[in-house]
Scaffold this motif. Sequence first.
Motif, PDB file in Angstrom:
ATOM      1  N   SER A  85       0.830  -1.215   0.000  1.00  9.23           N
ATOM      2  CA  SER A  85       0.000   0.000   0.000  1.00  9.23           C
ATOM      3  C   SER A  85       0.860   1.258   0.000  1.00  9.23           C
ATOM      4  N   SER A 130      -9.320  10.578   2.758  1.00  4.19           N
ATOM      5  CA  SER A 130      -8.518   9.390   2.477  1.00  4.19           C
ATOM      6  C   SER A 130      -9.447   8.299   1.948  1.00  4.19           C
ATOM      7  N   GLY A 131      -8.928   7.088   1.828  1.00  2.28           N
ATOM      8  CA  GLY A 131      -9.729   6.003   1.253  1.00  2.28           C
ATOM      9  C   GLY A 131     -10.908   5.606   2.135  1.00  2.28           C
ATOM     10  N   ALA A 177      -8.642   1.007  -4.216  1.00  2.00           N
ATOM     11  CA  ALA A 177      -7.631   1.744  -3.447  1.00  2.00           C
ATOM     12  C   ALA A 177      -6.207   1.245  -3.709  1.00  2.00           C
ATOM     13  N   THR A 204     -11.245   5.173  -4.438  1.00  2.00           N
ATOM     14  CA  THR A 204      -9.812   4.849  -4.408  1.00  2.00           C
ATOM     15  C   THR A 204      -9.073   5.776  -3.448  1.00  2.00           C
ATOM     16  N   THR A 205      -7.954   5.302  -2.977  1.00  2.00           N
ATOM     17  CA  THR A 205      -7.003   6.204  -2.341  1.00  2.00           C
ATOM     18  C   THR A 205      -6.207   6.855  -3.464  1.00  2.00           C
ATOM     19  N   THR A 206      -5.473   7.893  -3.124  1.00  2.00           N
ATOM     20  CA  THR A 206      -4.634   8.527  -4.143  1.00  2.00           C
ATOM     21  C   THR A 206      -3.149   8.267  -3.900  1.00  2.00           C
ATOM     22  N   HIS A 207      -2.828   7.605  -2.787  1.00  2.00           N
ATOM     23  CA  HIS A 207      -1.414   7.510  -2.378  1.00  2.00           C
ATOM     24  C   HIS A 207      -0.803   6.125  -2.517  1.00  2.00           C
ATOM     25  N   LYS A 208      -1.553   5.146  -2.994  1.00  2.00           N
ATOM     26  CA  LYS A 208      -0.969   3.802  -3.101  1.00  2.00           C
ATOM     27  C   LYS A 208      -0.332   3.669  -4.490  1.00  2.00           C
ATOM     28  N   ARG A 231      -1.484  11.604   0.254  1.00  2.00           N
ATOM     29  CA  ARG A 231      -2.511  10.831   0.976  1.00  2.00           C
ATOM     30  C   ARG A 231      -3.851  11.490   0.743  1.00  2.00           C
ATOM     31  N   GLY A 238      -8.224  10.620  -0.979  1.00  2.00           N
ATOM     32  CA  GLY A 238      -9.190   9.684  -1.542  1.00  2.00           C
ATOM     33  C   GLY A 238      -9.992  10.343  -2.648  1.00  2.00           C
TER      34      GLY A 238
END
Length: 425
Positions: free
Chosen positions: A42, A104-105, A210, A233-237, A243, A245
Amino acid sequence: MSKVQAEAQSHLDAIASIDPEICNLIRQEEQRQADVLRLIPSENYASRAVMQATGTVLTNKYSEGYPYKRYYEGQQYIDQIEQIAIERAKALFGMPHANVQPYSGSPANQAVYLALLKPGAKVMGMALPSGGHLTHGAKVSFSGKIYTPVPYTVSPDSHLLDYGEIRQIALSEKPEIIFCGHSAYPRILDFAKFAEIANEAGAVLVADIAHFSGLVVSGAHPSPKGYAQIITTTTHKTLRGPRGGMILCEEQHAAALDKAVFPGLQGGPHNHTTAAIAVALKEAAAPEFRMYGHQIVKNAAALAEGLLHHGFSLITGGTENHLILIDITSKGLGGREAAKSLAAAGIVANCNAIPFDTRKPFDPSGIRIGTPAITSRGMKEAEMKKLADWMAEVVAHAHDDKVLTRIAGEVRDLCEQFPAPGIGI
Ligand SMILES: *Cc1c(COP(=O)(O)O)cnc(C)c1O
């Protein structure tokens, strides 16, 4: 002082003078991220451009509402920034509506619940021990406390999703929402199958991508577009942004989801994050990102092959995406024990439950690893082979500090040849 430390010194100069204690810890974390192989699937390295956007005056501005419909004045630049982020998200995922404000997610998923469901409603999602996420109906999460979870698991034999069984559960339980998506399932999802099941059961299909949204936008994993009415989705993975979402959806759910994010759950959006998301989405639309996504998958396949060669037991026998789940008990170690030994050798992974794990969640049977971060450093198949060799050596000498320290040094030497984005380059 190393090159990394010298660099850190210059871009952290204000923190250094105000708060040397925190500055020093940030510097040490930078050095750690430079010196080790980060395999937690992640995690990633955001680019320098993404990180710069997060450290700007945008953090000073309140902008409750949405672009061109705000409650406060002074939005002429913020509106443009958020609108650009929205347009880029829509274009990249091919969806008609995007909300880039979720913090966030998990908050993105909360908004889906708030928008579509009444408390107590049935929500179907992958069980946590099978690789699902807390927000898909786990007992300890708001999703399992406020709503009625209807979990599905992977098959006890193959550890693969059993779509026939998922269909049966959906038809008998009639959940209002079906979540597909995961944090620890090493295989590609069949969104068409999920959509068919959701249609038949009269449920809304939500794809929580995510972990693998970066693979979706690069074409290395099928897209849920056209199958799921809502994508979170998250944006940071794998997406490599700050960090944050995002929610993408079809028009019919747009108003309800926007209202659920604000004012339903959140106040002012984090504008510095929004700008960084916009930058990350621009990076993700570039041709190099397509190659990046495909290389993540190639690296995971090469790493899996190396591990199988060394007799590791892989859940589902391998991987089709960015992550690998190892049953480490077959090497005579517990998950936590193995993760600690690997970390001592500069190989940072996390222990993880495997499907139908008989050990406790705090010390499970599995090790979860992934290739997004090391691929961001430019590592390729040759380095994956080396990594598999090191991992085999670590588990064979899990309590031999001399061996672990020697490998940590070799890992550091390799890392030096592959500078980490945002730190070395
Ligand atoms: C990581 C993850 C989330 C939550 O993201 P946070 O940013 O940690 O809140 C949600 N769903 C899935 C499937 C995830 O893997």
